[in-house]
Scaffold this motif. Structure first.
Motif, PDB file in Angstrom:
ATOM      1  N   GLY A 151       0.770  -1.044  -0.077  1.00 44.84           N
ATOM      2  CA  GLY A 151      -0.022   0.106   0.104  1.00 44.84           C
ATOM      3  C   GLY A 151       0.898   1.325  -0.024  1.00 44.84           C
ATOM      4  O   GLY A 151       2.101   1.094   0.188  1.00 44.84           O
ATOM      5  N   PRO A 152       0.149   2.333  -0.415  1.00 36.57           N
ATOM      6  CA  PRO A 152       1.099   3.587  -0.597  1.00 36.57           C
ATOM      7  C   PRO A 152       1.234   4.384   0.604  1.00 36.57           C
ATOM      8  O   PRO A 152       0.493   4.092   1.778  1.00 36.57           O
ATOM      9  N   ALA A 153       2.192   4.991   0.848  1.00 36.01           N
ATOM     10  CA  ALA A 153       2.391   6.111   1.958  1.00 36.01           C
ATOM     11  C   ALA A 153       1.698   7.301   1.584  1.00 36.01           C
ATOM     12  O   ALA A 153       1.996   8.206   0.788  1.00 36.01           O
ATOM     13  N   PHE A 154       0.403   7.718   2.103  1.00 32.50           N
ATOM     14  CA  PHE A 154      -0.341   8.787   2.024  1.00 32.50           C
ATOM     15  C   PHE A 154       0.027   9.881   2.852  1.00 32.50           C
ATOM     16  O   PHE A 154       0.687   9.918   3.643  1.00 32.50           O
ATOM     17  N   GLU A 155      -0.396  10.952   2.006  1.00 33.70           N
ATOM     18  CA  GLU A 155      -0.309  12.462   2.687  1.00 33.70           C
ATOM     19  C   GLU A 155      -0.872  12.347   4.186  1.00 33.70           C
ATOM     20  O   GLU A 155      -1.993  11.785   4.279  1.00 33.70           O
ATOM     21  N   GLY A 156      -0.009  12.840   5.060  1.00 31.36           N
ATOM     22  CA  GLY A 156      -0.645  13.044   6.429  1.00 31.36           C
ATOM     23  C   GLY A 156      -0.200  11.840   7.304  1.00 31.36           C
ATOM     24  O   GLY A 156      -0.391  11.790   8.374  1.00 31.36           O
ATOM     25  N   VAL A 158      16.878 -10.822   7.635  1.00 27.41           N
ATOM     26  CA  VAL A 158      15.764 -10.015   8.291  1.00 27.41           C
ATOM     27  C   VAL A 158      14.606  -9.818   7.693  1.00 27.41           C
ATOM     28  O   VAL A 158      14.560  -9.728   6.427  1.00 27.41           O
ATOM     29  N   ARG A 159      13.618  -9.675   8.529  1.00 30.56           N
ATOM     30  CA  ARG A 159      12.259  -9.577   8.178  1.00 30.56           C
ATOM     31  C   ARG A 159      11.818  -7.928   8.670  1.00 30.56           C
ATOM     32  O   ARG A 159      12.005  -7.797   9.622  1.00 30.56           O
ATOM     33  N   LEU A 160      11.491  -7.193   7.650  1.00 26.73           N
ATOM     34  CA  LEU A 160      11.162  -5.604   7.722  1.00 26.73           C
ATOM     35  C   LEU A 160       9.730  -5.740   7.342  1.00 26.73           C
ATOM     36  O   LEU A 160       9.593  -6.095   6.066  1.00 26.73           O
ATOM     37  N   ARG A 161       9.066  -4.824   8.091  1.00 26.14           N
ATOM     38  CA  ARG A 161       7.691  -4.384   7.798  1.00 26.14           C
ATOM     39  C   ARG A 161       7.682  -2.867   7.905  1.00 26.14           C
ATOM     40  O   ARG A 161       7.938  -2.456   9.050  1.00 26.14           O
ATOM     41  N   LEU A 162       7.100  -2.220   6.881  1.00 30.12           N
ATOM     42  CA  LEU A 162       6.673  -0.724   7.032  1.00 30.12           C
ATOM     43  C   LEU A 162       5.303  -0.778   7.177  1.00 30.12           C
ATOM     44  O   LEU A 162       4.492  -1.218   6.503  1.00 30.12           O
ATOM     45  N   THR A 163       4.774   0.177   8.284  1.00 28.48           N
ATOM     46  CA  THR A 163       3.507   0.224   8.547  1.00 28.48           C
ATOM     47  C   THR A 163       3.136   1.558   8.640  1.00 28.48           C
ATOM     48  O   THR A 163       3.922   2.161   9.038  1.00 28.48           O
ATOM     49  N   ASN A 164       1.727   2.050   8.566  1.00 29.78           N
ATOM     50  CA  ASN A 164       1.419   3.406   8.869  1.00 29.78           C
ATOM     51  C   ASN A 164       0.879   3.236  10.360  1.00 29.78           C
ATOM     52  O   ASN A 164       0.975   2.479  11.158  1.00 29.78           O
ATOM     53  N   GLN A 165       0.264   4.744  10.854  1.00 27.40           N
ATOM     54  CA  GLN A 165       0.104   4.818  12.376  1.00 27.40           C
ATOM     55  C   GLN A 165      -1.096   4.099  12.581  1.00 27.40           C
ATOM     56  O   GLN A 165      -1.449   3.587  13.797  1.00 27.40           O
ATOM     57  N   GLY A 184      -1.603   0.964  11.730  1.00 29.83           N
ATOM     58  CA  GLY A 184      -1.213  -0.583  11.495  1.00 29.83           C
ATOM     59  C   GLY A 184      -1.172  -1.082  10.167  1.00 29.83           C
ATOM     60  O   GLY A 184      -0.903  -2.369   9.938  1.00 29.83           O
ATOM     61  N   GLY A 185      -1.590  -0.391   9.000  1.00 25.67           N
ATOM     62  CA  GLY A 185      -1.838  -0.986   7.599  1.00 25.67           C
ATOM     63  C   GLY A 185      -0.640  -1.217   7.311  1.00 25.67           C
ATOM     64  O   GLY A 185       0.698  -0.365   7.402  1.00 25.67           O
ATOM     65  N   LEU A 186      -0.419  -2.259   6.703  1.00 26.91           N
ATOM     66  CA  LEU A 186       0.897  -2.851   6.199  1.00 26.91           C
ATOM     67  C   LEU A 186       1.253  -2.010   4.506  1.00 26.91           C
ATOM     68  O   LEU A 186       0.448  -2.075   3.805  1.00 26.91           O
ATOM     69  N   LEU A 187       2.239  -1.777   4.520  1.00 31.21           N
ATOM     70  CA  LEU A 187       2.801  -0.736   3.289  1.00 31.21           C
ATOM     71  C   LEU A 187       4.182  -1.494   2.823  1.00 31.21           C
ATOM     72  O   LEU A 187       3.901  -1.586   1.337  1.00 31.21           O
TER      73      LEU A 187
END
Length: 407
Positions: free
Chosen positions: A345-350, A375-382, A384-387
């Motif tokens: 998923g994208p990193a949205f404005e805000g 290494v297992r790396l996960r990027l999430t938003n505030q 908890g949505g997975l990016l």
């Protein structure tokens, strides 16, 4: 409604200009000039990656590198089209593109000021599947090989592009229904974000590499945060990709290939294409942000036209974030050898983006001929949505080797 009427209204991707290009080398853009110190500094500034060996001349001179060195992630910044050019091949009318993922292999040579990268590109393959986002959707892959001016292999990338009908994505409005109001951060929340960001900056500013023997499966890497993302941050990121600066590149084509897909129109919808002829007089007409396929990243109205609802970040940037994060932990004697990042998923404005990683395996004898940890790396938003879901192999020194170097 009859079965034939339903079939006629089912959206389809026109792939007549795609199939015959599979497996063939393709062309693209090639930067005219070598990498300059300011190119490196601009890149890490845009990636919010304040590792001092990449921007602080005095610090870098005292390091084992003896001067400024570029981050491994800069390979995509010295490429054309965010590295996705060989994955966006063939004319598909009414289409748009977002990034689906990246896989990188790094072979050792570091990019320094004065180096110049050359690219060879190939359209690898594609598949079409039905998605909630846009109905019939193509997942296409393209390969780029990066070598330097003396012919050393620096890196390889396999980029995955998601190509779809913009009108169908706009009609379905998946993100329009999922996204709430633009997040408004309180001063207390912003202070917590900055505290976490600063803590990560201090986690390995000196560049000390963890010893392979000392790292254990289950070890957790320091948490990182980037954001809140904004029109300003997205614009800063885009302008660090050197190909969109006026006059920085030339078009090149692989020899002996008929119709090698150098700079043809892939089928952008109205308002998202380039004006190559007009750009000879006014280069703004093909810089990609004012005019071109990337304008939706900084314009909410344009983003909605391609199904993205509001301003959003770049896939190539998220891939670079992963490499930078892992390299910072690995230190000056370590190296990111391989990453495979799937963009969910994208990193949205805000929004803000959090990085959380864990060591999941160790290999004393790897295919690289050096000890690596996985290494297992996960990027999430505030929320908890997975990016991004990323798996990486990172080279680390043995303790005895680290002691010999004196670092």
């Amino acid at each position: 409604m009859s079965e034939s009427s339903e079939t006629e209204q089912t959206p389809k991707l026109d792939l007549t200009d795609v199939d015959h290009r599979v497996g063939k080398p393709v062309g693209g853009g090639q930067l005219w000039e070598p990498c300059a110190p300011s190119d490196i500094r601009r890149w890490v500034m845009a990636m919010d990656y304040p590792n001092p060996i990449h921007w602080d001349e005095e610090f870098a001179k005292k390091s084992r590198f003896g001067g400024l060195v570029a981050p491994q992630s800069i390979a995509v910044g010295l490429d054309y089209g965010h590295g996705a050019a060989p994955a966006c091949v063939g004319y598909i009318p009414g289409s748009h593109l977002i990034f689906g993922g990246e896989e990188w292999w790094f072979y050792g040579p570091r990019v320094r000021p004065g180096d110049k990268l050359y690219q060879k590109r190939r359209f690898h393959d594609y598949k079409v599947t039905d998605t909630k986002f846009a109905g019939p959707t193509m997942f296409s892959r393209g390969d780029t090989t990066h070598t330097n001016q003396v012919g050393d292999l620096v890196a390889r990338e396999r980029s995955t592009a998601i190509r779809y009908l913009a009108s169908e994505a706009e009609k379905r409005g998946m993100y329009e229904s999922q996204l709430g109001e633009l997040k408004r951060w309180t001063q207390t929340e912003l202070a917590e974000i900055e505290k976490l960001r600063h803590s990560w900056l201090l986690s390995n500013r000196a560049g000390v590499s963890p010893a392979f023997e000392e790292v254990k499966v289950g070890d957790v890497l320091p948490r990182r945060v980037i954001g809140p993302h904004s029109i300003a941050s997205f614009t800063t990121e885009y302008r660090a990709f050197l190909f969109n600066i006026w006059g920085t590149f030339q078009w090149v084509a692989p020899p002996g290939i008929e119709d090698p897909w150098v700079n043809q129109d892939p089928g952008w919808v109205e308002g998202f294409g380039f004006d190559e002829e007009g750009a000879r007089i006014d280069p703004r007409l093909r810089d990609g942000l004012y005019v071109g396929p990337s304008r939706g990243h900084i314009d909410a109205d344009k983003a909605s036209e391609v199904g993205m609802a509001r301003a959003y970040g770049y896939g190539a940037t998220m891939g670079a974030w992963c490499t930078d994060y892992l390299a910072y932990w690995a230190g000056h004697e370590g190296m990111v050898r391989h990453t495979r990042a799937n963009f969910r998923g994208p990193a949205f404005e805000g929004d803000v983006t959090y990085f959380d990683a864990e060591v999941v395996d160790k290999q004393a004898e790897s295919v690289w001929g050096v000890p690596v940890v996985q290494v297992r790396l996960r990027l999430t938003n505030q929320d908890g949505g997975l990016l991004v879901d990323c798996t990486a192999e990172v080279e680390l020194p043995y303790a005895s080797d680290r002691e010999v170097t004196g670092d």
